[in-house]
Design an enzyme around this catalytic site. Structure first.
Site, PDB file in Angstrom:
ATOM      1  N   SER A 186      63.988 -24.859  28.342  1.00 52.66           N
ATOM      2  CA  SER A 186      65.282 -24.873  27.664  1.00 52.66           C
ATOM      3  C   SER A 186      66.410 -24.667  28.662  1.00 52.66           C
ATOM      4  O   SER A 186      66.201 -24.172  29.770  1.00 52.66           O
ATOM      5  CB  SER A 186      65.305 -23.785  26.582  1.00 52.66           C
ATOM      6  OG  SER A 186      66.213 -22.772  26.907  1.00 52.66           O
ATOM      7  N   LYS A 187      67.597 -25.061  28.216  1.00 49.59           N
ATOM      8  CA  LYS A 187      68.782 -24.901  29.076  1.00 49.59           C
ATOM      9  C   LYS A 187      68.967 -23.444  29.465  1.00 49.59           C
ATOM     10  O   LYS A 187      69.501 -23.144  30.524  1.00 49.59           O
ATOM     11  CB  LYS A 187      70.030 -25.360  28.318  1.00 49.59           C
ATOM     12  CG  LYS A 187      70.132 -26.860  28.238  1.00 49.59           C
ATOM     13  CD  LYS A 187      71.486 -27.284  27.721  1.00 49.59           C
ATOM     14  CE  LYS A 187      71.512 -28.811  27.726  1.00 49.59           C
ATOM     15  NZ  LYS A 187      72.795 -29.393  27.873  1.00 49.59           N
ATOM     16  N   ARG A 188      68.531 -22.552  28.576  1.00 51.06           N
ATOM     17  CA  ARG A 188      68.733 -21.122  28.833  1.00 51.06           C
ATOM     18  C   ARG A 188      67.868 -20.600  29.983  1.00 51.06           C
ATOM     19  O   ARG A 188      68.124 -19.539  30.519  1.00 51.06           O
ATOM     20  CB  ARG A 188      68.485 -20.322  27.565  1.00 51.06           C
ATOM     21  CG  ARG A 188      69.699 -20.295  26.658  1.00 51.06           C
ATOM     22  CD  ARG A 188      69.438 -19.525  25.390  1.00 51.06           C
ATOM     23  NE  ARG A 188      68.542 -20.268  24.517  1.00 51.06           N
ATOM     24  CZ  ARG A 188      68.935 -21.253  23.712  1.00 51.06           C
ATOM     25  NH1 ARG A 188      70.203 -21.586  23.661  1.00 51.06           N
ATOM     26  NH2 ARG A 188      68.078 -21.905  22.955  1.00 51.06           N
ATOM     27  N   ASP A 189      66.857 -21.396  30.388  1.00 51.74           N
ATOM     28  CA  ASP A 189      66.025 -20.978  31.528  1.00 51.74           C
ATOM     29  C   ASP A 189      66.883 -20.743  32.772  1.00 51.74           C
ATOM     30  O   ASP A 189      66.560 -19.906  33.608  1.00 51.74           O
ATOM     31  CB  ASP A 189      64.960 -22.041  31.856  1.00 51.74           C
ATOM     32  CG  ASP A 189      63.909 -22.149  30.758  1.00 51.74           C
ATOM     33  OD1 ASP A 189      63.928 -21.299  29.837  1.00 51.74           O
ATOM     34  OD2 ASP A 189      63.081 -23.074  30.813  1.00 51.74           O
TER      35      ASP A 189
END
Ligand code: GLU
Length: 508
Positions: free
Chosen positions: A256-259
């Site tokens: 995910s982008k949040r990684d």
């Protein structure tokens, strides 16, 4: 998966919330392949009705990344088409019209619960362990009541009257999927600000843009029964659906982008997630596409390397798997190394220059590379062959692009290789400088003979000579073979750098 008479029309429908991420790129690729394989049309539709989430120039970024991958669309932003506009924010009147039809047919209704009432419904759903929260008002507000509430300044939305029956989806990849009755609630079609929700705009546009196949990530699977209910209420056709496997990191977490934020918070280098990250990090689009194709799809043979024409020839939805896809970064790197040898030298040069342009602001070696002759860049690329990404080319061969006085010496390398042992390395550099000054021809052989001669005179191992020489001319301990390194620099630059090094680090 199509009948001969059907013209396939597919779409990629990003919400413009930033760069194109890798899952989106895989969706683009599979849609593009299906359209191209069957001579169909690939539509790019921008789902920009969530004003709060739209980010400045995201469409421009998405479009640029799709072009970088070589996945051109047939209808959409910049190219137009007969079924536009292709930005949902420019289609508001169309959604209103369809909402009115639903209201008139009794398939939708105005709902005017206050935020407090909605919160109370959520609370009771939690208490009663219900999976749905919204409770349909009984009796339903009439259209006249809805309009009056709107006039009075209340927040009024339009909700779909969901059918009281299970909704079945036939998915081309997953088979039968059922949304059970108890999970179906009357969802919002039009928000109180007059904008449609994703569900509503998506369904209206898939119909009006004559979409025959919807290929999208599995995270949308549970939206599909809602879309089907809406299609029925509107008298629309139902496109064929194929939900693509979710992409996971190797550690089993969802990619995910949040990684990126998570890594930064831990003080780690953020992983590449967006297509733009991979481009900036020095991957070839050919490698990324090949890798993306195998995230969920398999050719059914032991073949591993494909370019777009080959993929187009082989791609079928039937060979897309059900199970999660693993994003194996090591495999991607090895694909990149291989693809660097598969593309033509001209293509490699072009891709490297693109990489250098993106990095020129942050890296003086990249900026210097852009000032070099093409043939020289190609020599550097050849000397660095076997590289993982173009970033490695800068690390290993960047010294060759820099002006002599722009070379910076790595303090650790200087200490360890040049100054240690009173200072052994500097003595080697001094001896090499003298010998190279006497050398009239400049070739891999003559360079080698000088290195060998100094090595035997000083009674050293090869590394004892090559490493000080390398640090003296590149500032670092990593470069191509010492012959290649000095051949790239030539005689004058080599001597200039040796002298500069002696001046900077020699005995005072
Ligand atoms: N705008 C949606 C998204 O970006 C599109 C989903 C779909 O393909 O229907 O996820």
């Amino acid at each position: 998966m199509n009948s001969a008479s059907e013209k396939i029309r597919v779409r990629f429908a990003p919400s413009p919330t930033g760069y194109l991420h890798i899952g989106g790129a895989r969706t683009v690729l599979f849609n593009w392949l299906l359209a191209r394989k069957h001579g169909g049309a690939f539509v790019l539709r921008i789902e920009d009705t969530d004003q709060a989430r739209n980010l400045e120039d995201s469409t421009g970024k998405i479009v640029e990344d799709m072009r970088w991958l070589g996945l051109q669309w047939d209808e959409g932003p910049e190219v137009g088409g007969g079924l536009g506009p292709y930005f949902q924010s420019r289609r508001l009147e169309i959604y209103s019209r369809h909402a009115e039809q639903l209201l008139a047919d009794g398939n939708a209704y105005y709902a005017m619960e206050t935020p407090e009432e909605l919160a109370a419904m959520r609370e009771s759903a939690k208490r009663e362990r219900r999976s749905t929260t919204y409770i349909r008002p009984d009796p339903l507000p009439t259209v006249a009541e809805g309009l009056a509430a709107k006039q009075a300044g209340r927040a009024v939305v339009i909700r779909l009257k969901m059918p009281r029956e299970d909704i079945r989806v036939h998915d081309e990849i997953l088979g039968e999927v059922v949304l059970p009755l108890e999970q179906a609630e009357d969802f919002v079609l039009m928000k109180s600000d007059g904008f449609p929700t994703y569900h509503f705009a998506c369904v209206v546009d898939d119909e009006l843009m004559q979409i025959t196949h919807v290929l999208r990530g599995q995270e949308h699977l549970m939206n599909t029964p809602k879309h089907i209910a809406l299609q029925r209420a509107l008298g629309f056709h139902t496109p064929r659906y194929a939900h693509l496997p979710v992409i996971f990191n190797m550690d089993g977490t969802k990619m995910s982008k949040r990684d990126k934020e998570k890594a930064i918070a831990k003080g780690m280098k953020p992983p590449e997630i967006d297509v733009h990250d991979f481009r900036t990090a020095g991957y070839l689009p050919e490698a990324l596409l090949n890798f993306l194709a195998l995230l969920g799809w398999s050719p059914g043979e032991e073949l591993e390397f494909f370019d777009l024409p080959e993929l187009k020839a082989r791609f079928t939805i039937e060979r897309v798997g059900k199970t999660n896809a693993k994003f194996d970064r090591e495999k991607l790197i090895s694909f990149n190394t291989t693809w660097a040898t598969r593309v033509t030298p001209a293509r490699l040069l072009e891709a490297f220059k693109d990489f250098a342009r993106l990095n020129a602001g942050a890296d003086s070696r990249a900026a210097a590379a852009l000032r070099a002759e093409d043939s020289f860049i190609q020599r550097v690329l050849a000397a660095c062959s076997g590289f993982r990404t173009f970033a490695d080319v800068l690390i290993k061969g960047g010294f060759a692009f820099l002006d002599d006085d722009a070379v910076t010496y790595d303090a650790k390398a200087v200490e360890k290789v040049l100054l240690k042992n009173n200072p052994q390395g500097i003595k080697v550099v001094a001896a090499l400088t003298e010998a190279f000054e006497r050398l009239s021809s400049w070739s891999a052989e003559s360079i080698d003979s000088v290195v060998q001669q100094v090595r035997s005179t000083l009674g050293l191992q090869m590394g004892g000579v090559a490493q000080p020489l390398r640090v003296a001319v590149t500032g670092n301990t990593i470069s191509p073979s010492i012959q290649d390194t000095l051949m790239l620099l030539g005689r004058n630059q080599t001597l200039a750098r040796l002298q500069r090094c002696l001046k900077a680090h020699g005995q005072k």
